[in-house]
Structures are given as structure tokens and as C-alpha cells.
Write a protein that holds these residues in place. Structure first.
Motif, short mmCIF file in Angstrom:
data_model
loop_
_atom_site.label_atom_id
_atom_site.label_comp_id
_atom_site.label_asym_id
_atom_site.label_seq_id
_atom_site.Cartn_x
_atom_site.Cartn_y
_atom_site.Cartn_z
N SER A 53 6.15 49.66 -57.05
CA SER A 53 7.09 50.40 -56.02
C SER A 53 6.69 51.89 -55.96
O SER A 53 7.12 52.40 -54.83
CB SER A 53 8.56 50.15 -56.61
N SER A 54 6.03 52.23 -56.73
CA SER A 54 5.74 53.87 -56.71
C SER A 54 4.50 54.41 -56.15
O SER A 54 4.14 55.53 -55.66
CB SER A 54 6.26 54.60 -58.07
N CYS A 56 1.12 54.72 -54.11
CA CYS A 56 1.19 54.77 -52.60
C CYS A 56 -0.33 55.09 -52.12
O CYS A 56 -1.03 55.22 -53.09
CB CYS A 56 2.17 55.53 -52.06
N GLU A 57 -0.67 55.33 -50.89
CA GLU A 57 -1.88 55.80 -50.60
C GLU A 57 -1.59 57.06 -50.39
O GLU A 57 -0.65 57.71 -49.52
CB GLU A 57 -2.38 54.86 -49.23
N CYS A 58 -2.58 58.17 -50.71
CA CYS A 58 -2.51 59.49 -50.36
C CYS A 58 -2.85 59.69 -48.73
O CYS A 58 -3.52 59.07 -48.15
CB CYS A 58 -3.88 59.86 -50.83
N GLU A 59 -1.77 60.43 -48.31
CA GLU A 59 -1.70 60.62 -46.56
C GLU A 59 -2.99 61.30 -45.99
O GLU A 59 -3.03 61.09 -44.66
CB GLU A 59 -0.39 61.26 -46.35
N ILE A 64 -5.51 55.65 -53.80
CA ILE A 64 -4.30 55.71 -54.44
C ILE A 64 -3.72 56.83 -55.00
O ILE A 64 -4.36 57.63 -55.74
CB ILE A 64 -4.25 54.29 -55.43
N ASP A 66 0.23 58.91 -56.75
CA ASP A 66 1.87 58.68 -57.05
C ASP A 66 2.51 59.65 -56.41
O ASP A 66 3.69 59.91 -56.43
CB ASP A 66 1.97 58.56 -58.42
N SER A 68 2.52 62.04 -52.17
CA SER A 68 1.93 61.91 -50.99
C SER A 68 0.63 62.32 -50.73
O SER A 68 -0.20 61.99 -50.06
CB SER A 68 3.09 62.51 -49.86
#
Ligand SMILES: [Zn+2]
Length: 198
Positions: A53-54, A56-59, A64, A66, A68
């Protein structure tokens, strides 16, 4: 006699992971519910849920993360080089070599005509818009030496060449048809040293 449904679900859960066959899945399921490992299993279940759930992909780069933005993208001391790789695991492989200090762009896939995966299905759009705002002295395409890896490298090279951007391809100390994830560190360092202009 069959296994109870919930236990069967657990086995199927383990079996859905890569490299885990039915027998191993069964063993892991028994281990998970055994008395001595119950607490550890519950902690594992919590961390699994938390990670899914926490994380994410680096914008910016697609690695990967944790937050943005990943640690590498936040690091301003990195060289003005960009290495294009298939996945986050490949970033870690190159980081382990200590031979590369630039930034990365993670495609999160490869173009694969046989699997119906085209350029729009991987992170190429993001790469192009990134190159419009970020300046790099060198761009290295470090996809695997598999057919899909080569097709992807050629596509990116052509696309960037049409925008007047020169690219390098990692060299062929790298065995043909090999996934980056199976390549040892020395070979990766050599492949970087022998990179060629595309
Ligand atoms: Zn990043």
C-alpha cells in the motif's frame, strides 16, 4: 481428505510468486501457520500489506520508492549521466558495482512484439518529457541483451536520435540473450567500460 479452503488459498498465494512451485508453496504454507513461526508470519503479513500500500514509483525516474521522489533523484551530487534500464532491480545491480554515479530512468518493461507490448506500454513518454527539462551529458541504454532488450534499445536510440540526442549502449562483455538481473558485477562493470555509441 482435502485441505481446508483457507489453507488452500494460502498455498495458492505462495504459488502465485515467481519461482515457487506447488510443492514449495505447500511447504511454505505449513511453515507459515506452524506454532513456532506464527508471530514471524503475522509480522511478515503486516509488512507485505504495508509495502504494497505504501511503495510507489518515483515520479521522476520510475524506480520503486516510498516517497514521491526516490533517493537517487533527490541526490544532486550525482553525475549528469542517465542510464535507461528495464526495472528497479537493474538499478540496484548497477548501484552495487559502484562504477556508475549518474541517474537512472526505469522503463518498467521492455517493448515485446511477441507479447503485444509496445512503446506506449512502457515508460518512454516519461523519458522524453524528462529529457526536455533535465540536461544530461551522456545517455546510456542498459537494457538486457535479449531480443526484447535489443528491440527496446534500438527504438529508444532512433527516437532520441530524431531529437538530436546521442545514446550509448552498454558493451558486450555482456553475454548475448542475458537478463541484466543474472549478470555478475564484474561483467556489468566491463559492459559499462565498453559502452559504444549507437
Ligand atoms: Zn527517482
Amino acid at each position: 481428505m482435502k485441505y481446508p479452503k483457507k489453507f488452500k488459498d494460502l498455498i495458492e498465494g505462495f504459488e502465485s510468486f515467481p519461482g515457487i512451485g506447488p510443492k514449495t508453496a505447500e511447504r511454505l504454507a505449513f511453515y507459515a501457520i506452524s506454532k513456532q513461526s506464527k508471530d514471524a508470519s503475522l509480522r511478515f503479513a503486516d509488512s507485505l500489506k504495508d509495502a504494497i500500500s505504501s511503495i510507489c514509483e518515483c515520479e521522476v525516474c520510475g524506480m520503486i520508492a516510498d516517497e514521491s521522489k526516490c533517493e537517487i533523484c533527490k541526490d544532486d551530487t550525482r553525475d549528469k549521466k542517465l542510464m535507461i534500464v528495464e526495472n528497479s532491480k537493474d538499478v540496484i545491480s548497477f548501484e552495487k558495482t559502484n562504477a556508475y554515479k549518474g541517474k537512472y530512468h526505469v522503463l518498467n518493461g521492455l517493448i515485446s512484439p511477441t507479447n503485444g507490448i509496445g512503446p506506449d506500454d512502457i515508460s518512454i513518454d516519461k523519458l522524453i518529457s524528462r529529457l526536455e527539462s533535465e540536461q544530461f551529458d551522456e545517455i546510456i541504454v542498459a537494457t538486457s541483451s535479449t531480443i526484447d532488450g535489443e528491440i527496446t534499445a534500438m527504438y529508444i536510440n532512433k527516437l532520441l536520435a530524431s531529437k538530436g540526442i546521442k545514446t550509448y549502449r552498454i558493451g558486450y562483455g555482456l553475454p548475448v540473450s542475458t537478463d541484466i538481473e543474472y549478470v555478475d558485477e564484474i561483467t556489468l562493470i566491463k559492459s559499462l567500460e565498453s559502452k559504444k555509441e549507437m
